[in-house]
Design a protein around this motif. Structure first.
Motif, PDB file in Angstrom:
ATOM      1  N   GLU A 124       0.814  -1.141   0.116  1.00  0.00           N
ATOM      2  CA  GLU A 124      -0.036  -0.064   0.032  1.00  0.00           C
ATOM      3  C   GLU A 124       0.743   1.211   0.042  1.00  0.00           C
ATOM      4  O   GLU A 124       0.195   2.476  -0.104  1.00  0.00           O
ATOM      5  N   LYS A 125       2.164   1.113   0.199  1.00  0.00           N
ATOM      6  CA  LYS A 125       2.851   2.199   0.129  1.00  0.00           C
ATOM      7  C   LYS A 125       3.564   2.454  -1.070  1.00  0.00           C
ATOM      8  O   LYS A 125       4.311   3.541  -1.300  1.00  0.00           O
ATOM      9  N   PHE A 126       3.267   1.436  -2.121  1.00  0.00           N
ATOM     10  CA  PHE A 126       3.928   1.770  -3.561  1.00  0.00           C
ATOM     11  C   PHE A 126       3.041   2.783  -4.233  1.00  0.00           C
ATOM     12  O   PHE A 126       1.816   3.110  -3.906  1.00  0.00           O
ATOM     13  N   PRO A 127       3.665   3.661  -4.927  1.00  0.00           N
ATOM     14  CA  PRO A 127       3.014   4.827  -5.845  1.00  0.00           C
ATOM     15  C   PRO A 127       1.849   4.026  -6.488  1.00  0.00           C
ATOM     16  O   PRO A 127       1.896   2.790  -6.970  1.00  0.00           O
ATOM     17  N   SER A 128       0.547   4.769  -6.618  1.00  0.00           N
ATOM     18  CA  SER A 128      -0.516   4.358  -7.169  1.00  0.00           C
ATOM     19  C   SER A 128      -0.399   3.676  -8.786  1.00  0.00           C
ATOM     20  O   SER A 128      -0.783   2.612  -8.929  1.00  0.00           O
ATOM     21  N   GLU A 129       0.562   4.190  -9.529  1.00  0.00           N
ATOM     22  CA  GLU A 129       0.713   4.106 -10.838  1.00  0.00           C
ATOM     23  C   GLU A 129       1.482   2.533 -10.773  1.00  0.00           C
ATOM     24  O   GLU A 129       0.987   1.778 -11.768  1.00  0.00           O
ATOM     25  N   LEU A 130       2.403   2.166  -9.937  1.00  0.00           N
ATOM     26  CA  LEU A 130       3.151   1.011  -9.646  1.00  0.00           C
ATOM     27  C   LEU A 130       1.959  -0.132  -9.388  1.00  0.00           C
ATOM     28  O   LEU A 130       1.967  -1.119  -9.940  1.00  0.00           O
ATOM     29  N   ARG A 131       1.327   0.304  -8.505  1.00  0.00           N
ATOM     30  CA  ARG A 131       0.247  -0.683  -7.840  1.00  0.00           C
ATOM     31  C   ARG A 131      -0.688  -1.188  -9.124  1.00  0.00           C
ATOM     32  O   ARG A 131      -1.192  -2.292  -9.410  1.00  0.00           O
ATOM     33  N   ARG A 132      -1.132  -0.093  -9.986  1.00  0.00           N
ATOM     34  CA  ARG A 132      -2.043  -0.222 -11.153  1.00  0.00           C
ATOM     35  C   ARG A 132      -1.312  -1.404 -11.914  1.00  0.00           C
ATOM     36  O   ARG A 132      -2.129  -2.064 -12.691  1.00  0.00           O
ATOM     37  N   ARG A 133      -0.184  -1.010 -12.615  1.00  0.00           N
ATOM     38  CA  ARG A 133       0.573  -1.898 -13.349  1.00  0.00           C
ATOM     39  C   ARG A 133       0.567  -3.430 -12.786  1.00  0.00           C
ATOM     40  O   ARG A 133       0.721  -4.122 -13.420  1.00  0.00           O
ATOM     41  N   LEU A 134       0.915  -3.341 -11.558  1.00  0.00           N
ATOM     42  CA  LEU A 134       1.071  -4.504 -10.958  1.00  0.00           C
ATOM     43  C   LEU A 134      -0.276  -5.492 -11.160  1.00  0.00           C
ATOM     44  O   LEU A 134      -0.255  -6.572 -11.358  1.00  0.00           O
ATOM     45  N   ARG A 135      -1.346  -4.566 -10.848  1.00  0.00           N
ATOM     46  CA  ARG A 135      -2.520  -5.202 -10.748  1.00  0.00           C
ATOM     47  C   ARG A 135      -3.141  -5.730 -12.390  1.00  0.00           C
ATOM     48  O   ARG A 135      -3.407  -6.840 -12.381  1.00  0.00           O
ATOM     49  N   VAL A 136      -2.591  -4.964 -13.183  1.00  0.00           N
ATOM     50  CA  VAL A 136      -2.930  -5.317 -14.909  1.00  0.00           C
ATOM     51  C   VAL A 136      -2.264  -6.503 -15.145  1.00  0.00           C
ATOM     52  O   VAL A 136      -2.575  -7.189 -15.599  1.00  0.00           O
ATOM     53  N   ALA A 137      -0.989  -6.553 -14.752  1.00  0.00           N
ATOM     54  CA  ALA A 137       0.104  -7.598 -14.932  1.00  0.00           C
ATOM     55  C   ALA A 137      -0.544  -8.794 -14.373  1.00  0.00           C
ATOM     56  O   ALA A 137      -0.506  -9.896 -14.984  1.00  0.00           O
ATOM     57  N   HIS A 138      -0.887  -8.808 -13.072  1.00  0.00           N
ATOM     58  CA  HIS A 138      -1.650 -10.175 -12.516  1.00  0.00           C
ATOM     59  C   HIS A 138      -2.749 -10.596 -12.971  1.00  0.00           C
ATOM     60  O   HIS A 138      -2.816 -11.653 -13.267  1.00  0.00           O
TER      61      HIS A 138
END
Length: 348
Positions: free
Chosen positions: A325-339
């Protein structure tokens, strides 16, 4: 040549035309005369033909009409032993283009006396029959029968630690001639009544109900290990990798073979992603990797996690919810899309 010891004092006899065999002179009246095989000698003329000394104790050896003392006869005519270098007195063994004392002529491999046993010449060596057979066996890759010392063309019969032709023995129970399938066992009730190991044909042996070792194919008389659907001698039930006996310790079975714990895990177990060691206990599986339970932790804060902990994947490593949850929102979005894309390609 046997020593001649006849010495006579010829006295009061008609000397007539008697002459000394050596000097050809006559004899004086009442002179002591040596008579040897009908020949007469002055005592001073009856000496060794080599050293011209009187014969000690009247003993001499005769060769080609001449008489020699014992020492000179040995020096001139007695053969020398090829091994010890001493003169051979009495029985001489002539072999290998040399002379030998009977006790000096021995097998050049085992040292056995050959004078009465006979020998075989092998590569310019005198060998007994047993050693010669052993040398031949090494060259042909065959066994040597310990009874007849001949080569064994087929499978040998093994008895009391040695190998034999099977036909040299008979079953201790039914007396049938044996072959390589014979079994060596101790005496049992109803069969041979002695304490020595005996040989039995396969049929009689099977009637005894004695288990056969899965390794050496010999009867198991004492403690039996049952595993992998077979019976084993304790010392023959070993790890398929290191070949050390289990001796009662735990073993692991895989594809019809038994392994000790260490080699089973090395060959078929899981390696921890963190410590790279074999996981001997419980295994934690995540992200297509295996982990020791105590090594599964957040890759950012190193907080230990368990099966109930929520985690996310980042760079193929686990990340706890708090760090994620401390990751930048953009990074979390990219990780979610990749998953999500991964899940579509590889649905559970």
């Amino acid at each position: 040549m046997a020593p001649i010891t006849d010495v006579e004092d010829i006295a009061k006899m008609s000397l007539g035309n008697m002459r000394c065999t050596r000097c050809a002179d006559g004899f004086e009246a009442n002179e002591k005369i040596v008579n040897s095989n009908g020949e007469l000698w002055h005592t001073q003329c009856f000496v060794c033909a080599q050293c011209f000394r009187p014969f000690q104790d009247g003993i001499f050896y005769e060769f080609e009409g001449r008489k020699y003392c014992e020492r000179d006869f040995h020096v001139l005519f007695a053969p020398c032993c090829n091994k010890c270098g001493e003169f051979v007195i009495g029985r001489v063994i002539k072999a290998m283009a040399a002379n030998w004392h009977p006790h000096c002529f021995r097998c050049q491999m085992c040292g056995k006396e050959l004078a009465d046993a006979g020998f075989i010449r092998n590569q310019n060596r005198a060998l007994c029959h047993e050693c010669n057979a052993a040398v031949k066996a090494v060259g042909t890759g065959k066994y040597v029968c310990q009874k007849c010392h001949g080569l064994i063309d087929d499978e040998p019969l093994r008895f009391r630690g040695e190998v034999y032709h099977g036909y040299h023995f008979n079953c201790a129970n039914c007396a049938v001639e044996l072959d390589s399938t014979a079994r060596e066992v101790k005496s049992r009730p109803g069969f041979a009544a002695n304490d020595m190991n005996e040989l039995y044909c396969l049929r009689c042996h099977d009637k005894m109900g004695i288990p056969i070792c899965g390794a050496c194919r010999r009867p198991i008389e004492e403690r039996v290990v049952t595993a992998l659907g077979k019976h084993w001698h304790v010392e023959h039930f070993v790890c398929a990798k290191c070949e050390k006996p289990f001796l009662g310790h735990r073993h692991y079975e895989k594809r019809g073979l038994a392994y000790c714990e260490t080699h089973y895990h090395q060959l078929f177990g899981n390696l921890c992603f963190v410590c790279n060691q074999v996981i001997a206990g419980d295994v934690f599986t995540a992200l297509n990797k295996a982990w020791c339970v105590h090594h599964f932790a957040c890759s950012v804060c190193d907080t230990k996690m368990n099966q109930k902990s929520k985690f996310y994947e980042y760079d193929e490593k686990p990340v706890c919810k708090k760090c994620y949850e401390k990751f930048p929102s953009e990074l979390r979005r990219r990780l979610r899309v990749a998953h999500e894309n991964t899940m579509k390609k590889n649905p559970v």
